[in-house]
Enzyme design. Structure first.
Site, PDB file in Angstrom:
ATOM      1  N   ASP A  83      31.542 -23.129  48.984  1.00 48.73           N
ATOM      2  CA  ASP A  83      30.659 -22.296  47.838  1.00 48.73           C
ATOM      3  C   ASP A  83      30.604 -21.386  47.475  1.00 48.73           C
ATOM      4  O   ASP A  83      29.854 -20.693  46.518  1.00 48.73           O
ATOM      5  CB  ASP A  83      29.221 -22.947  48.662  1.00 48.73           C
ATOM      6  CG  ASP A  83      29.370 -22.371  50.026  1.00 48.73           C
ATOM      7  OD1 ASP A  83      30.537 -22.324  50.874  1.00 48.73           O
ATOM      8  OD2 ASP A  83      28.059 -22.865  50.918  1.00 48.73           O
ATOM      9  N   GLY A  87      27.032 -28.896  62.184  1.00 51.53           N
ATOM     10  CA  GLY A  87      28.037 -29.130  60.948  1.00 51.53           C
ATOM     11  C   GLY A  87      26.638 -29.208  60.261  1.00 51.53           C
ATOM     12  O   GLY A  87      26.771 -29.711  58.385  1.00 51.53           O
ATOM     13  N   ASP A 104      23.646 -24.507  52.025  1.00 50.30           N
ATOM     14  CA  ASP A 104      23.029 -24.673  53.297  1.00 50.30           C
ATOM     15  C   ASP A 104      21.356 -24.219  52.653  1.00 50.30           C
ATOM     16  O   ASP A 104      20.737 -25.787  53.041  1.00 50.30           O
ATOM     17  CB  ASP A 104      23.703 -24.604  54.458  1.00 50.30           C
ATOM     18  CG  ASP A 104      24.819 -24.565  54.412  1.00 50.30           C
ATOM     19  OD1 ASP A 104      25.698 -25.272  54.666  1.00 50.30           O
ATOM     20  OD2 ASP A 104      25.228 -24.371  55.679  1.00 50.30           O
ATOM     21  N   TYR A 151      36.090 -18.744  60.558  1.00 46.58           N
ATOM     22  CA  TYR A 151      35.314 -18.485  58.487  1.00 46.58           C
ATOM     23  C   TYR A 151      35.381 -17.364  57.744  1.00 46.58           C
ATOM     24  O   TYR A 151      35.889 -16.995  56.630  1.00 46.58           O
ATOM     25  CB  TYR A 151      33.832 -18.807  58.798  1.00 46.58           C
ATOM     26  CG  TYR A 151      32.823 -19.313  58.058  1.00 46.58           C
ATOM     27  CD1 TYR A 151      33.044 -20.242  57.692  1.00 46.58           C
ATOM     28  CD2 TYR A 151      32.413 -18.379  56.783  1.00 46.58           C
ATOM     29  CE1 TYR A 151      32.519 -20.513  56.654  1.00 46.58           C
ATOM     30  CE2 TYR A 151      31.956 -18.657  55.873  1.00 46.58           C
ATOM     31  CZ  TYR A 151      31.873 -19.715  55.343  1.00 46.58           C
ATOM     32  OH  TYR A 151      30.863 -20.549  54.602  1.00 46.58           O
TER      33      TYR A 151
HETATM   34  C1  GLA Z   1      28.757 -23.588  56.347  1.00 47.15           C
HETATM   35  C2  GLA Z   1      28.964 -22.177  55.296  1.00 47.15           C
HETATM   36  C3  GLA Z   1      28.489 -22.782  53.900  1.00 47.15           C
HETATM   37  C4  GLA Z   1      29.461 -23.742  53.714  1.00 47.15           C
HETATM   38  C5  GLA Z   1      30.019 -24.540  54.605  1.00 47.15           C
HETATM   39  C6  GLA Z   1      31.432 -25.199  54.228  1.00 47.15           C
HETATM   40  O1  GLA Z   1      28.056 -24.430  56.694  1.00 47.15           O
HETATM   41  O2  GLA Z   1      26.952 -22.206  55.776  1.00 47.15           O
HETATM   42  O3  GLA Z   1      27.925 -21.835  53.748  1.00 47.15           O
HETATM   43  O4  GLA Z   1      30.419 -22.486  52.627  1.00 47.15           O
HETATM   44  O5  GLA Z   1      30.870 -23.816  56.012  1.00 47.15           O
HETATM   45  O6  GLA Z   1      31.540 -25.735  53.521  1.00 47.15           O
END
Ligand code: GLA
Length: 384
Positions: free
Chosen positions: A42, A126, A172, A221
């Site tokens: 994303d 997650g 998300d 991240y």
């Molecule tokens: C987290 C982040 C999202 C995305 C996912 C990995 O959930 O909030 O924006 O990057 O990780 O796909």
């Protein structure tokens, strides 16, 4: 697999007991999500394919006669209060309330009010409990104020990246706003548009919660975001028109990969191939080709495991064990990484064996029982 769905009426009662003005409270809801495929694509402006869940965060809200934004979390049994006049200068505290305060700051012109928050999206799994909190708070605070849906998603993302300090992409919050009960959302994170992808009816989507969350989460991240930017910078030396990894096709990548330093190269290979897998998975889902969908799940997992390096031992164990079981088409980690949930495509008649055997294997190895959630597409945020 218990359905936990909270009942809005109960929340209004509890709001009344806590704040004494229950009769005036309105209840809003925003769902968690499970991402089927398209991980860490994303923020590279690629594609993702989440479904919104019926597990959701609920917010009861009513205007108050004090001068504050007063928030109570039922899950944590904690209250937080801040004068609305202090919102523009608020600093993050590192607590759950940052998600709500971050959203309130984005909305501006907040009137004093009480918020009672209860969520059945498991935290740290997650499944995006934080976006469910941000977006339910946003729609509750907006009340009757009208705002374009995509702007609500964007303000939730800004609250998380700029106030909470987690440099997330848009998936998300977008899924929490636009969720639809009939299908998955194939979101183009560059144009911020989506199309629906209906899933075959002869498969169940099961999230399995490893119940582990390794601490590295946010720092790793942030590192991955930077490594992707480093890959783009290396590519731009010969292709200045490339603005993000979305602008590079798998074929193009093959011809330029030697010009990218080794770590960013592997990160880019994951992102570029993963965006293509979202396209391929969506096409396979529309054809009802479960074998191909399962194959893409496993390829995606291996790519996260080896190229993006965001998996962990417990998650790999769940994936490796699941794909050996009868009736499992595929399994992969879902979400940001380093723990949380796997998502599995399972033949309906094999569901019970799947659950029993996977739970037994995980318990024997790690001494804890994983949690199982059946994921059915649900509606996005709104009045509950
Ligand atoms: C987290 C982040 C999202 C995305 C996912 C990995 O959930 O909030 O924006 O990057 O990780 O796909």
């Amino acid at each position: 697999m218990p359905a936990l769905a909270l009942v809005p009426g109960e929340i209004v009662d509890e709001f009344g007991k806590r704040f004494g003005s229950g009769a005036r409270a309105a209840v809003y809801r925003a769902p968690g999500r499970v991402n089927l495929i398209g991980e860490h694509t994303d923020y590279n402006l690629g594609y993702v394919l989440p479904i919104a869940l019926d597990m959701a965060c609920y917010v009861a809200i009513a205007p108050a006669s004090h001068a504050c934004l007063r928030i109570y979390s039922r899950n944590l049994d904690q209250e937080f209060c801040i004068a609305v006049a202090d919102l523009p200068n608020a600093k993050p505290t590192g607590q759950w309330s940052d998600y709500v305060v971050g959203v309130a700051r984005e909305l501006a012109a907040i009137e004093p009010c009480d918020l009672y928050i209860a969520s059945d999206v498991p935290a740290g799994s997650g499944l995006s409990s934080s976006a469910a909190l941000e977006i339910s708070a946003a729609v509750a605070l907006l009340g009757g104020r009208v705002m374009e849906k995509v702007e609500i998603a964007k303000l939730g993302q800004r609250a998380e990246s700029q106030f909470v300090g987690m440099p997330c992409g848009i998936m998300d919050q977008y899924a929490a706003v636009f969720g639809y009960s009939g299908a998955a959302l194939k979101i183009d994170c560059r144009s911020l548009e989506h199309e629906y992808v209906e899933l075959p009816s002869n498969v169940r989507i099961i999230a399995v919660n490893s119940l582990v969350k390794h601490e590295l989460g946010t720092s790793a991240y942030r590192e991955r975001v930077a490594e992707c930017q480093a890959a783009v910078a290396a590519i731009q030396k010969s292709h200045p028109d490339v603005k993000s990894l979305r602008d590079v096709t798998p074929e193009h990548f093959d011809t330029i990969q030697d010009t990218i330093p080794s770590v960013p190269r592997r990160r880019a290979r994951h992102v570029i191939s993963e965006t293509q897998r979202v396209v391929d998975f969506s096409a396979a889902a529309r054809k009802g080709d479960l074998r191909e969908m399962g194959r893409l799940f496993v390829t995606s997992h291996r790519s996260m495991q080896h190229d993006y390096e965001i998996s962990c031992e417990e998650i790999d164990f769940l994936v490796d064990s699941a794909i050996e079981l009868p009736g499992v088409y595929g399994a992969r980690m879902t979400g940001g990484g380093f723990g949380g949930c796997t998502v599995n495509l399972v033949r309906p008649e094999d569901l019970e064996t799947f659950q029993q055997r996977l739970a037994a294997a995980y318990q024997e190895r790690y001494g804890k029982m994983p949690a199982f959630y059946e994921c059915k597409p649900a509606a996005g945020a709104g009045r509950a």
